[in-house]
Design an enzyme around this catalytic site. Structure first.
Site, PDB file in Angstrom:
ATOM      1  N   HIS A 175     -16.031   3.144   7.789  1.00  0.00           N
ATOM      2  CA  HIS A 175     -15.155   2.186   7.103  1.00  0.00           C
ATOM      3  C   HIS A 175     -15.737   1.876   5.716  1.00  0.00           C
ATOM      4  O   HIS A 175     -16.962   1.855   5.550  1.00  0.00           O
ATOM      5  CB  HIS A 175     -15.049   0.900   7.942  1.00  0.00           C
ATOM      6  CG  HIS A 175     -13.991  -0.025   7.444  1.00  0.00           C
ATOM      7  ND1 HIS A 175     -14.196  -0.846   6.361  1.00  0.00           N
ATOM      8  CD2 HIS A 175     -12.716  -0.246   7.851  1.00  0.00           C
ATOM      9  CE1 HIS A 175     -13.082  -1.534   6.132  1.00  0.00           C
ATOM     10  NE2 HIS A 175     -12.176  -1.189   7.015  1.00  0.00           N
ATOM     11  N   GLU A 189      -7.684   4.803   3.511  1.00  0.00           N
ATOM     12  CA  GLU A 189      -7.705   3.400   3.095  1.00  0.00           C
ATOM     13  C   GLU A 189      -8.205   3.289   1.657  1.00  0.00           C
ATOM     14  O   GLU A 189      -9.425   3.240   1.421  1.00  0.00           O
ATOM     15  CB  GLU A 189      -8.647   2.597   4.003  1.00  0.00           C
ATOM     16  CG  GLU A 189      -8.273   2.616   5.460  1.00  0.00           C
ATOM     17  CD  GLU A 189      -8.785   1.377   6.180  1.00  0.00           C
ATOM     18  OE1 GLU A 189      -7.970   0.658   6.747  1.00  0.00           O
ATOM     19  OE2 GLU A 189     -10.001   1.119   6.132  1.00  0.00           O
TER      20      GLU A 189
HETATM   21  P1  PGA Z   1      -6.744  -5.135   5.674  1.00  0.00           P
HETATM   22  O1  PGA Z   1      -7.964  -4.244   6.208  1.00  0.00           O
HETATM   23  O2  PGA Z   1      -5.574  -4.847   6.565  1.00  0.00           O
HETATM   24  O3  PGA Z   1      -7.230  -6.556   5.812  1.00  0.00           O
HETATM   25  O4  PGA Z   1      -6.492  -4.733   4.282  1.00  0.00           O
HETATM   26  C1  PGA Z   1      -7.759  -2.918   6.580  1.00  0.00           C
HETATM   27  C2  PGA Z   1      -9.079  -2.329   7.011  1.00  0.00           C
HETATM   28  O5  PGA Z   1     -10.091  -2.696   6.437  1.00  0.00           O
HETATM   29  O6  PGA Z   1      -9.153  -1.518   7.943  1.00  0.00           O
END
Ligand code: PGA
Length: 225
Positions: A89, A151
């Site tokens: 992540h 992401e």
């Molecule tokens: P968020 O986080 O939905 O708060 O933007 C997504 C993630 O970090 O997996």
């Protein structure tokens, strides 16, 4: 119809687990909750007692097998509780200095313990770094499921999601690079915008941080996806 994955990442937050499990129902979608390690045992019992079909995931995994690695939770320990594990992540890359090499070790540990890795990437370059690892693991076991979560850094926790078109384009590039993988989108997903992502051709679901903490909002995300 494609299978849709909806992943809740509670991060390092406290959530009222009983209410959450009671309220969050899944039907044909694969709903996965990734709580802090300390809650995995309780959630496993709650899911069992409520005959819920929600699956469990861990938020991280040790890059090593069992042994003298203070503070680490290894794959063998995680598989007692979970089927999935989030790896790499952006918060782990940023605050804990996780490198591409360490992420590859973690992917290997996950797969060796029959866990399905959900590997987070914020740019195509990061997918290229895991390409050889994923391909060699897939050669050993062609059935192994691998999930990639795209992401973008500017979208995580900011309230500014990527555009569905851009996320779809990235998902298509990741699939071209890595072959047979599922690709999720993550970053400021909520019940209002989820459908614009899950209806995109190459996107197989979403990874949800903040909006997964509130069970009513998360239930709406599942319903609208
Ligand atoms: P968020 O986080 O939905 O708060 O933007 C997504 C993630 O970090 O997996």
């Amino acid at each position: 119809m494609k299978k849709i994955f909806i992943v809740a990442n509670w991060k390092s937050n406290n959530v009222e687990s009983i209410k959450w499990i009671q309220q969050v129902q899944s039907s044909e979608k694969e709903v996965i909750v990734c709580p802090p390690f300390t809650v995995l045992f309780d959630l496993k019992s709650l899911i069992f007692n409520h005959k819920s079909s929600i699956k469990l995931g861990a938020q991280d995994i040790s890059p090593f097998t069992m042994g003298s690695y203070t503070g680490e939770i290894n794959g063998e320990q995680i598989k007692e509780f979970a089927e999935y594990v989030i790896i790499g992540h952006s918060e782990r890359r940023k605050y804990f200095g996780e490198s591409g090499e360490m992420i590859n070790q973690k992917i290997e540990q996950a797969v060796n313990n029959s866990l399905i890795p959900i590997v987070c990437v914020s740019e195509l370059d990061q997918s290229v770094k895991i390409k050889d690892q994923i391909q060699s693991l897939k050669l050993k076991n062609p059935e192994q499921k691998i999930i990639i979560a795209y992401e973008p850094l500017s979208a995580v926790g900011s309230g500014n999601p990527d555009t569905p078109e851009n996320a779809n384009e990235m998902a298509s590039l990741v699939k071209k690079e890595l072959g047979d993988v599922f690709v999720l989108y993550g970053g400021s997903v909520n019940s209002e915008n989820v459908n614009s992502f899950t209806t995109m051709e190459y996107i197989d679901g979403v990874l949800v941080g903040k909006s997964s903490l509130n069970s009513s909002e998360f239930l709406k995300i599942i319903q609208n996806a």
